[in-house]
Design a protein around this motif. Structure first.
Motif, PDB file in Angstrom:
ATOM      1  N   SER A 149     -26.976   8.548 -19.069  1.00 18.05           N
ATOM      2  CA  SER A 149     -27.253   7.643 -20.079  1.00 18.05           C
ATOM      3  C   SER A 149     -28.518   7.615 -20.764  1.00 18.05           C
ATOM      4  CB  SER A 149     -26.349   6.277 -19.803  1.00 18.05           C
ATOM      5  OG  SER A 149     -27.045   5.843 -18.687  1.00 18.05           O
ATOM      6  N   LEU A 150     -29.412   7.811 -19.749  1.00 20.07           N
ATOM      7  CA  LEU A 150     -30.845   7.795 -20.424  1.00 20.07           C
ATOM      8  C   LEU A 150     -31.604   9.169 -20.144  1.00 20.07           C
ATOM      9  CD1 LEU A 150     -31.838   4.459 -18.355  1.00 20.07           C
ATOM     10  CD2 LEU A 150     -31.492   4.853 -20.948  1.00 20.07           C
ATOM     11  N   ASN A 151     -32.150   9.687 -21.138  1.00 10.95           N
ATOM     12  CA  ASN A 151     -32.903  10.740 -21.254  1.00 10.95           C
ATOM     13  C   ASN A 151     -34.563  10.553 -21.154  1.00 10.95           C
ATOM     14  OD1 ASN A 151     -30.525  12.368 -21.355  1.00 10.95           O
ATOM     15  ND2 ASN A 151     -30.781  12.745 -23.645  1.00 10.95           N
ATOM     16  N   VAL A 152     -34.955   9.672 -21.888  1.00  8.37           N
ATOM     17  CA  VAL A 152     -36.259   9.005 -21.650  1.00  8.37           C
ATOM     18  C   VAL A 152     -36.436   7.944 -20.794  1.00  8.37           C
ATOM     19  CG1 VAL A 152     -38.395   8.475 -23.191  1.00  8.37           C
ATOM     20  CG2 VAL A 152     -36.652  10.174 -24.154  1.00  8.37           C
ATOM     21  N   LEU A 161     -27.107   9.896 -12.463  1.00  8.39           N
ATOM     22  CA  LEU A 161     -26.711  11.272 -12.968  1.00  8.39           C
ATOM     23  C   LEU A 161     -25.114  11.268 -12.911  1.00  8.39           C
ATOM     24  CD1 LEU A 161     -29.621  13.635 -11.772  1.00  8.39           C
ATOM     25  CD2 LEU A 161     -28.719  13.148 -14.403  1.00  8.39           C
ATOM     26  N   SER A 162     -24.278  11.474 -13.961  1.00  8.35           N
ATOM     27  CA  SER A 162     -22.994  11.803 -13.597  1.00  8.35           C
ATOM     28  C   SER A 162     -22.479  13.219 -13.925  1.00  8.35           C
ATOM     29  CB  SER A 162     -22.322  11.102 -14.731  1.00  8.35           C
ATOM     30  OG  SER A 162     -22.575   9.520 -14.750  1.00  8.35           O
ATOM     31  N   CYS A 163     -21.725  13.640 -12.877  1.00  7.28           N
ATOM     32  CA  CYS A 163     -21.253  15.037 -12.445  1.00  7.28           C
ATOM     33  C   CYS A 163     -19.830  15.120 -12.945  1.00  7.28           C
ATOM     34  CB  CYS A 163     -21.571  15.710 -11.403  1.00  7.28           C
ATOM     35  SG  CYS A 163     -21.210  17.437 -11.206  1.00  7.28           S
ATOM     36  N   SER A 164     -19.198  15.829 -13.763  1.00  5.54           N
ATOM     37  CA  SER A 164     -17.932  15.699 -14.060  1.00  5.54           C
ATOM     38  C   SER A 164     -17.468  16.900 -14.286  1.00  5.54           C
ATOM     39  CB  SER A 164     -17.624  15.024 -15.536  1.00  5.54           C
ATOM     40  OG  SER A 164     -18.299  15.720 -16.458  1.00  5.54           O
ATOM     41  N   VAL A 193     -18.447  11.924 -10.683  1.00  2.00           N
ATOM     42  CA  VAL A 193     -18.947  11.278  -9.420  1.00  2.00           C
ATOM     43  C   VAL A 193     -20.363  11.064  -9.850  1.00  2.00           C
ATOM     44  CG1 VAL A 193     -20.092  11.660  -7.365  1.00  2.00           C
ATOM     45  CG2 VAL A 193     -17.720  12.549  -7.715  1.00  2.00           C
ATOM     46  N   ASP A 194     -20.993   9.763  -9.689  1.00  2.00           N
ATOM     47  CA  ASP A 194     -22.288   9.481 -10.148  1.00  2.00           C
ATOM     48  C   ASP A 194     -23.225   9.325  -8.638  1.00  2.00           C
ATOM     49  OD1 ASP A 194     -21.425   8.603 -12.819  1.00  2.00           O
ATOM     50  OD2 ASP A 194     -20.645   6.719 -12.099  1.00  2.00           O
ATOM     51  N   PHE A 195     -24.426   9.871  -9.277  1.00  2.00           N
ATOM     52  CA  PHE A 195     -25.565  10.007  -8.352  1.00  2.00           C
ATOM     53  C   PHE A 195     -26.650   8.978  -8.827  1.00  2.00           C
ATOM     54  CE2 PHE A 195     -23.295  14.000  -7.736  1.00  2.00           C
ATOM     55  CZ  PHE A 195     -23.363  14.036  -6.283  1.00  2.00           C
ATOM     56  N   ASN A 225     -32.906  17.688 -17.384  1.00  2.00           N
ATOM     57  CA  ASN A 225     -34.413  17.113 -17.229  1.00  2.00           C
ATOM     58  C   ASN A 225     -34.735  15.821 -18.053  1.00  2.00           C
ATOM     59  OD1 ASN A 225     -36.155  19.308 -15.727  1.00  2.00           O
ATOM     60  ND2 ASN A 225     -34.685  20.364 -17.404  1.00  2.00           N
ATOM     61  N   PHE A 226     -35.184  14.873 -17.172  1.00  2.00           N
ATOM     62  CA  PHE A 226     -35.548  13.611 -18.017  1.00  2.00           C
ATOM     63  C   PHE A 226     -36.834  13.801 -18.665  1.00  2.00           C
ATOM     64  CE2 PHE A 226     -32.870  11.907 -14.364  1.00  2.00           C
ATOM     65  CZ  PHE A 226     -32.017  11.126 -15.143  1.00  2.00           C
TER      66      PHE A 226
END
Length: 337
Positions: A149-152, A161-164, A193-195, A225-226
């Motif tokens: 949900s956040l890139n910056v 981080l969400s892996c779907s 799954v959220d990490f 990448n963030f």
């Protein structure tokens, strides 16, 4: 005596004849029954010897991991009791007994080893027949998606981080990687799954990858990448800029104070030189005096205050009339209004 016994003899002869006739009649009835039984047995033997191989099929040939499927074993012989057995390779999975027709077996495809080959076996008496092999085909495993949900982000910020994946019917092992380094693994039945992690330095901005694993099939997500916020992209640079700003501010203040002091000193020096030119080289002392002039009594005008700055200067002794060899020791003053 002969006349008295003749009816009895006739009765005995009649019973014997009837009995013989009944025995013959029973034999005549038994022979067709035995013949019919032998014919039925012969027909059954013919049916068994002509037992066709069964067919094994499914309504689905292409399946996903974790999907429930059914296999139907059928035969054309519907007149005898048949034992149906399902095999995966050489392993007997299940057996059912029915009077011919079709039998359904239900199972779940959990890994690639369960795709086949399957066989159906039918058994009648001591005769068995097998169906041809049947195999399922696994649909291609879709690649997972990795996003946040956040890139910056800022340094020290907690992020997720969400892996779907689109496959939601089977247990999947999700693994998160930072570059080539494995960070964490979780096992869930498909879905998302959220990490959770913390961005502590620029090396932790990426690249991140998510890996999904089902049985011996694996797929990776694209890199993620963030981006560090611009004002926090270089903490050491920011500290250097702050220190430079503070030093520059102090230098400006010092220069301003030095300029004001110099200006004040220069102004005072100019004033002293000007006064020295006007009144000579002798040292002077000056003080501020006030002269209050009172108006006449009864007048409505306010009092008038006049200010004067006397300047005292030592003068050379002068000779005055009426004195002989006397040096005046007077000091003259000059009033400045």
């Amino acid at each position: 005596m002969g006349d008295g016994d003749s009816p009895v003899c006739l009765s005995v002869i009649s019973l014997q004849g009837m009995r013989s006739w009944l025995d013959k009649l029973f034999l005549w009835a038994l022979i067709p029954s035995i013949t019919l039984q032998n014919a039925a047995v012969d027909c059954r033997r013919v049916e068994i010897n002509d037992l066709p191989s069964p067919n094994l099929n499914s309504s689905l040939n292409v399946v996903r991991m974790g999907q429930n499927v059914s296999l139907s074993c059928s035969t054309k012989n519907t007149s005898v009791d048949i034992t149906y057995s399902l095999f995966l390779g050489m392993k007997n999975l299940e057996s059912k007994k029915r009077k011919g027709g079709t039998v359904d077996f239900y199972l779940r495809i959990s890994n690639t080893n369960e795709t086949g080959p399957y066989k159906c076996k039918i058994t009648v008496s001591n005769l068995s027949k097998y169906s041809p092999d049947f195999n399922f085909t696994i649909a291609e495993l879709p690649s997972p998606n990795l996003n946040s949900s956040l890139n910056v982000v800022r340094m020290g910020q907690n992020v997720s981080l969400s892996c779907s994946t689109k496959n939601t019917s089977v247990d999947i092992t999700y693994s998160l990687f930072l570059g080539m380094k494995h960070l964490e693994s979780k096992r869930r039945r498909g879905g998302t799954v959220d990490f959770y992690l913390r961005i502590s330095n620029t090396n932790e901005t990426g690249p991140y990858k998510c890996k999904t694993n089902i049985s011996n099939l694996s797929k990776y997500s694209p890199d993620f990448n963030f981006t560090i916020a611009e004002d926090e992209s270089c903490p050491s640079c920011r500290l250097s800029l702050l220190l430079s700003g503070v030093l520059l501010g102090l230098l400006v203040i010092f220069l301003v104070l030095a300029f004001l002091i110099h200006l004040k000193y220069k102004k005072g020096k100019t004033l002293r030189e000007s006064e020295s030119k006007d009144s000579g080289d002798g040292p002077r002392q000056s003080e501020l005096y006030a002269n209050i002039c009172e108006t006449p009594t009864g007048a409505e005008q306010p009092q008038e205050i006049q200010y004067a700055i006397p300047v005292f200067k030592e003068a050379a002794p002068m000779e005055h009339e009426g004195g002989v060899d006397r040096k005046a020791d007077y000091t003259y003053s000059e009033l400045i209004y």
